[in-house]
Design a protein around this motif. Structure first.
Motif, PDB file in Angstrom:
ATOM      1  N   SER A  17       0.815  -1.209   0.000  1.00  0.00           N
ATOM      2  CA  SER A  17       0.000   0.000   0.000  1.00  0.00           C
ATOM      3  C   SER A  17       0.848   1.258   0.000  1.00  0.00           C
ATOM      4  O   SER A  17       0.340   2.348  -0.224  1.00  0.00           O
ATOM      5  N   GLY A  18       2.151   1.125   0.260  1.00  0.00           N
ATOM      6  CA  GLY A  18       3.011   2.296   0.317  1.00  0.00           C
ATOM      7  C   GLY A  18       2.945   3.011   1.654  1.00  0.00           C
ATOM      8  O   GLY A  18       3.543   4.053   1.817  1.00  0.00           O
ATOM      9  N   ARG A  19       2.216   2.447   2.607  1.00  0.00           N
ATOM     10  CA  ARG A  19       2.137   3.044   3.940  1.00  0.00           C
ATOM     11  C   ARG A  19       2.665   2.054   4.959  1.00  0.00           C
ATOM     12  O   ARG A  19       2.363   0.874   4.902  1.00  0.00           O
ATOM     13  N   LEU A  20       3.432   2.568   5.865  1.00  0.00           N
ATOM     14  CA  LEU A  20       3.986   1.745   6.922  1.00  0.00           C
ATOM     15  C   LEU A  20       2.932   1.531   7.995  1.00  0.00           C
ATOM     16  O   LEU A  20       2.321   2.480   8.459  1.00  0.00           O
ATOM     17  N   ARG A  21       2.696   0.253   8.380  1.00  0.00           N
ATOM     18  CA  ARG A  21       1.774  -0.053   9.479  1.00  0.00           C
ATOM     19  C   ARG A  21       2.572  -0.117  10.761  1.00  0.00           C
ATOM     20  O   ARG A  21       3.446  -0.965  10.915  1.00  0.00           O
ATOM     21  N   VAL A  22       2.276   0.793  11.675  1.00  0.00           N
ATOM     22  CA  VAL A  22       3.028   0.914  12.925  1.00  0.00           C
ATOM     23  C   VAL A  22       2.083   0.732  14.101  1.00  0.00           C
ATOM     24  O   VAL A  22       1.034   1.368  14.170  1.00  0.00           O
ATOM     25  N   LEU A  23       2.478  -0.133  15.032  1.00  0.00           N
ATOM     26  CA  LEU A  23       1.754  -0.256  16.291  1.00  0.00           C
ATOM     27  C   LEU A  23       2.557   0.511  17.332  1.00  0.00           C
ATOM     28  O   LEU A  23       3.735   0.217  17.561  1.00  0.00           O
ATOM     29  N   VAL A  24       1.933   1.517  17.942  1.00  0.00           N
ATOM     30  CA  VAL A  24       2.568   2.347  18.971  1.00  0.00           C
ATOM     31  C   VAL A  24       1.980   1.947  20.316  1.00  0.00           C
ATOM     32  O   VAL A  24       0.765   1.972  20.491  1.00  0.00           O
ATOM     33  N   VAL A  25       2.847   1.570  21.260  1.00  0.00           N
ATOM     34  CA  VAL A  25       2.412   1.191  22.601  1.00  0.00           C
ATOM     35  C   VAL A  25       3.158   2.076  23.589  1.00  0.00           C
ATOM     36  O   VAL A  25       4.375   2.027  23.688  1.00  0.00           O
ATOM     37  N   ASP A  26       2.394   2.889  24.309  1.00  0.00           N
ATOM     38  CA  ASP A  26       3.005   3.812  25.264  1.00  0.00           C
ATOM     39  C   ASP A  26       1.977   4.170  26.320  1.00  0.00           C
ATOM     40  O   ASP A  26       0.768   4.088  26.069  1.00  0.00           O
ATOM     41  N   ASP A  27       2.447   4.568  27.494  1.00  0.00           N
ATOM     42  CA  ASP A  27       1.504   4.995  28.524  1.00  0.00           C
ATOM     43  C   ASP A  27       0.926   6.353  28.154  1.00  0.00           C
ATOM     44  O   ASP A  27       1.411   7.026  27.249  1.00  0.00           O
ATOM     45  N   ALA A  28      -0.130   6.741  28.820  1.00  0.00           N
ATOM     46  CA  ALA A  28      -0.856   7.971  28.462  1.00  0.00           C
ATOM     47  C   ALA A  28       0.022   9.203  28.509  1.00  0.00           C
ATOM     48  O   ALA A  28      -0.200  10.159  27.771  1.00  0.00           O
ATOM     49  N   ALA A  29       1.034   9.204  29.369  1.00  0.00           N
ATOM     50  CA  ALA A  29       1.900  10.377  29.489  1.00  0.00           C
ATOM     51  C   ALA A  29       3.190  10.213  28.689  1.00  0.00           C
ATOM     52  O   ALA A  29       4.103  11.013  28.802  1.00  0.00           O
ATOM     53  N   GLY A  30       3.265   9.170  27.888  1.00  0.00           N
ATOM     54  CA  GLY A  30       4.505   8.828  27.208  1.00  0.00           C
ATOM     55  C   GLY A  30       4.905   9.763  26.089  1.00  0.00           C
ATOM     56  O   GLY A  30       4.087  10.455  25.497  1.00  0.00           O
ATOM     57  N   GLY A  31       6.199   9.735  25.801  1.00  0.00           N
ATOM     58  CA  GLY A  31       6.749  10.572  24.751  1.00  0.00           C
ATOM     59  C   GLY A  31       6.313  10.186  23.357  1.00  0.00           C
ATOM     60  O   GLY A  31       6.207  11.024  22.471  1.00  0.00           O
ATOM     61  N   LEU A  32       6.054   8.895  23.124  1.00  0.00           N
ATOM     62  CA  LEU A  32       5.629   8.468  21.792  1.00  0.00           C
ATOM     63  C   LEU A  32       4.262   9.017  21.438  1.00  0.00           C
ATOM     64  O   LEU A  32       4.031   9.443  20.312  1.00  0.00           O
ATOM     65  N   LEU A  33       3.355   8.998  22.409  1.00  0.00           N
ATOM     66  CA  LEU A  33       2.006   9.491  22.116  1.00  0.00           C
ATOM     67  C   LEU A  33       2.031  10.969  21.745  1.00  0.00           C
ATOM     68  O   LEU A  33       1.232  11.414  20.933  1.00  0.00           O
ATOM     69  N   GLY A  34       2.950  11.707  22.311  1.00  0.00           N
ATOM     70  CA  GLY A  34       3.084  13.117  21.958  1.00  0.00           C
ATOM     71  C   GLY A  34       3.588  13.328  20.551  1.00  0.00           C
ATOM     72  O   GLY A  34       3.407  14.392  19.964  1.00  0.00           O
ATOM     73  N   LEU A  35       4.231  12.300  19.974  1.00  0.00           N
ATOM     74  CA  LEU A  35       4.786  12.411  18.630  1.00  0.00           C
ATOM     75  C   LEU A  35       3.858  11.866  17.547  1.00  0.00           C
ATOM     76  O   LEU A  35       4.141  11.993  16.368  1.00  0.00           O
ATOM     77  N   VAL A  36       2.750  11.247  17.952  1.00  0.00           N
ATOM     78  CA  VAL A  36       1.849  10.606  16.991  1.00  0.00           C
ATOM     79  C   VAL A  36       1.411  11.576  15.899  1.00  0.00           C
ATOM     80  O   VAL A  36       1.373  11.232  14.721  1.00  0.00           O
ATOM     81  N   GLU A  37       1.093  12.802  16.269  1.00  0.00           N
ATOM     82  CA  GLU A  37       0.632  13.773  15.271  1.00  0.00           C
ATOM     83  C   GLU A  37       1.707  14.063  14.229  1.00  0.00           C
ATOM     84  O   GLU A  37       1.409  14.427  13.109  1.00  0.00           O
ATOM     85  N   GLN A  38       2.975  13.900  14.603  1.00  0.00           N
ATOM     86  CA  GLN A  38       4.067  14.178  13.674  1.00  0.00           C
ATOM     87  C   GLN A  38       4.338  13.014  12.729  1.00  0.00           C
ATOM     88  O   GLN A  38       5.052  13.159  11.751  1.00  0.00           O
TER      89      GLN A  38
END
Length: 168
Positions: A17-38
């Motif tokens: 499909s040309g899109r990377l399927r990524v599973l993000v697992v992080d706690d509610a205050a985690g740094g990854l969740l803050g980067l999701v929009e990017q």
């Protein structure tokens, strides 16, 4: 959960499909969740629950819609990203997939990371572009490795030394 589609400039070989399927697992205050929009160039599934992540990975395997890469935060409810990566790596119903682990200062030894199936460790804070590059790189390495494992190669060579080199 969040699904954010975005086309990749050069997707991993197995991502049709040309899109990377990524599973993000992080706690509610985690740094990854803050980067999701990017991470707008990827199809993301996001969870804060490690058990839900295991369910998603098992379901993806059953339905042959495997994730291309897994991004883990350092601290998760009841476990750590390192421990969850190890559990996933040892789970018989979940196919191998590349893991990018975000750390919050704790030192992860290379042997620990390898044993847990982690392809790359990023120390927080990390910006969205650095995380995106790590995810694409890990997925690309995995796709290349799968291609080599699945493929067959016929070598036609009359030189004995080259024949020896070709077969290892």
């Amino acid at each position: 959960r969040a699904a954010v589609p975005l086309a990749l400039a050069s997707p991993p070989a197995e991502t049709s499909s040309g899109r990377l399927r990524v599973l993000v697992v992080d706690d509610a205050a985690g740094g990854l969740l803050g980067l999701v929009e990017q991470l707008t160039a990827m199809h993301l599934e996001v969870t804060t629950d490690p058990e839900h992540a295991l369910d998603l990975l098992r379901q993806a395997a059953v339905h042959r819609r495997a994730f291309d890469v897994l991004a883990l935060g350092p601290a998760l409810p009841g476990t750590t990203g390192l421990a969850l990566a190890g559990e996933i790596a040892g789970h018989p119903a979940i196919p191998s997939l590349p893991v990018v682990l975000l750390t919050s200062g704790e030192e992860i030894l290379a042997g620990q990371a390898r044993q847990a199936g982690i392809h790359q460790v990023l120390a927080a804070p990390v910006d969205g572009e650095t995380l995106r590059a790590a995810l694409v790189s890990a997925a690309g390495e995995q796709a290349a490795a799968r291609t080599l494992v699945r493929g067959r190669l016929l070598v036609v060579e009359d030189n004995e030394i080259n024949q020896t080199v070709a077969v290892g």
